[in-house]
Design a protein around this motif. Structure first.
Motif, short mmCIF file in Angstrom:
data_model
loop_
_atom_site.label_atom_id
_atom_site.label_comp_id
_atom_site.label_asym_id
_atom_site.label_seq_id
_atom_site.Cartn_x
_atom_site.Cartn_y
_atom_site.Cartn_z
N TYR A 15 7.97 -3.42 -4.81
CA TYR A 15 7.43 -4.16 -3.65
C TYR A 15 8.47 -5.16 -3.13
O TYR A 15 8.76 -5.19 -1.93
CB TYR A 15 6.16 -4.87 -4.08
N TYR A 16 9.05 -5.94 -4.00
CA TYR A 16 10.02 -6.95 -3.57
C TYR A 16 11.32 -6.31 -3.06
O TYR A 16 11.96 -6.84 -2.14
CB TYR A 16 10.30 -7.94 -4.70
N LYS A 17 11.68 -5.18 -3.61
CA LYS A 17 12.86 -4.47 -3.13
C LYS A 17 12.66 -3.97 -1.71
O LYS A 17 13.56 -4.03 -0.87
CB LYS A 17 13.19 -3.29 -4.06
N LYS A 18 11.46 -3.46 -1.43
CA LYS A 18 11.17 -2.95 -0.09
C LYS A 18 11.13 -4.07 0.94
O LYS A 18 11.56 -3.90 2.08
CB LYS A 18 9.84 -2.19 -0.08
N ILE A 19 10.59 -5.22 0.53
CA ILE A 19 10.57 -6.37 1.42
C ILE A 19 12.00 -6.77 1.80
O ILE A 19 12.31 -7.02 2.97
CB ILE A 19 9.86 -7.57 0.74
N GLY A 55 1.44 5.38 -1.62
CA GLY A 55 1.25 6.44 -0.62
C GLY A 55 -0.08 6.31 0.08
O GLY A 55 -0.77 7.31 0.31
N TYR A 56 -0.45 5.07 0.45
CA TYR A 56 -1.81 4.78 0.91
C TYR A 56 -1.78 4.05 2.25
O TYR A 56 -1.70 2.82 2.29
CB TYR A 56 -2.52 3.93 -0.16
N PRO A 57 -1.86 4.78 3.38
CA PRO A 57 -1.92 4.12 4.68
C PRO A 57 -3.26 3.40 4.83
O PRO A 57 -4.25 3.77 4.19
CB PRO A 57 -1.82 5.30 5.66
N LEU A 58 -3.29 2.37 5.65
CA LEU A 58 -4.48 1.52 5.75
C LEU A 58 -5.08 1.52 7.14
O LEU A 58 -4.36 1.59 8.14
CB LEU A 58 -4.13 0.08 5.36
N ALA A 107 0.83 -1.21 0.00
CA ALA A 107 0.00 0.00 0.00
C ALA A 107 0.86 1.26 0.00
O ALA A 107 0.49 2.28 -0.60
CB ALA A 107 -0.93 -0.01 1.21
N ASP A 108 2.01 1.19 0.65
CA ASP A 108 2.89 2.36 0.75
C ASP A 108 3.45 2.78 -0.60
O ASP A 108 3.77 3.96 -0.81
CB ASP A 108 4.04 2.06 1.72
#
Length: 296
Positions: A282-286, A20-23, A16-17
């Protein structure tokens, strides 16, 4: 609390980030990545991760540490999105007068009420069998008459309609090669505006593979406008003009086609395919956050 659930919660917030979308907690539960869990279990995991200062809670939203400003932007975008959704409802209601249109939905950032003021309106359409090119032809002409069609390459896209995907009722399942987390999210977050004959329910059922990515997902039907539940007499599959409309449109597009997907009963007109970029980020942030080592 299992480290597996904590990992899934954090992965969900990471995805989600990217937008730029907090949940909120119920949204984390709804879009929880590859983990079936109750809302109570997700809420407990969020509390633990917050106490460990791995994530942050701001108002009713959860986000990655250092991303608290995204809460302000989400609420600002919600206001902008509300205006765009009203516009989408107004003109899509007119488009839905075409008897061979089975469903119209909005996708992309607007479907999550996360659109900026300068963004366009992404539209997804399901058509009757053998009417996909006919539908696109009349939809484009209609939007051009009102100056609302997003032309390829144009810089002014604010409130323009991007007809980015058409499928017909005989090809409801996404094609192989596009069944991934990105597409699962696009389907799950789509807001269906108008439908006929419960085609949305059928579309979700046929694409049940999304549950392998988002196992807690269940469709939300309250946004539907069901004024047209059944077609009187139905629409015949016979359409002698379909080949004509297909030929003239493909001839016009021939020199402009880039990454579009054009198959029988399946059209995706997004020259810039964001799927690889989003999934790569996404995979880089993980990897960067080293999720496997978060406390359990």
């Amino acid at each position: 609390m299992s480290s597996g659930l904590n990992n899934s919660v954090l992965k969900t917030l990471i995805y989600a980030d990217i937008f730029g979308y907090p949940l909120k907690s119920n949204e984390v539960h709804r879009y929880l990545i590859k983990k079936k869990a109750t809302l109570a279990a997700v809420a407990k995991s969020l509390t633990e991760l917050t106490k460990e200062k791995i994530i942050v809670k701001s108002r009713d939203y959860y986000c990655l540490k250092g991303r608290e400003k995204s809460v302000y932007f989400r609420e600002k975008r919600k206001y902008c999105s509300g205006i765009k959704i009203l516009k989408a409802l107004k003109f899509c209601r007119l488009l839905f007068m075409l008897p061979f249109v089975k469903l119209i939905g909005i996708t992309g950032t607007l479907s999550m009420e996360n659109a900026d003021d300068g963004d366009d309106i992404d539209v997804f359409i399901i058509t009757s069998k053998n009417f996909i090119w006919t539908t696109r032809f009349f939809s484009v002409i209609f939007l051009k008459l009102f100056g609302l069609y997003r032309n390829p390459g144009t810089s002014d896209i604010r409130n323009k309609f991007c007809l980015n995907m058409f499928i017909d009722e005989g090809n409801l399942e996404l094609i192989n090669g596009e069944k991934d987390l990105f597409s699962a999210h696009e389907i799950a977050q789509m807001k269906p505006l108008f439908q006929r004959n419960n085609i949305y329910r059928e579309f979700i059922s046929i694409n049940s593979w999304i549950k392998s990515f988002l196992p807690n997902f269940s469709p939300l039907y309250q946004f539907m406008d069901n004024n047209h539940k059944k077609l009187k007499g139905g629409v015949s599959d016979v359409n002698f003009l379909e080949v004509f409309f297909k030929t003239i449109q493909l001839t016009y597009m021939k020199r402009k086609i880039t990454n579009e997907v054009i198959k029988d009963g399946y059209l995706r007109f997004h020259p810039l395919d964001l799927r690889p970029k989003i999934l790569d980020e996404y995979y880089k942030k993980i990897k960067m956050l080293n999720i496997a080592k978060i406390p359990s």
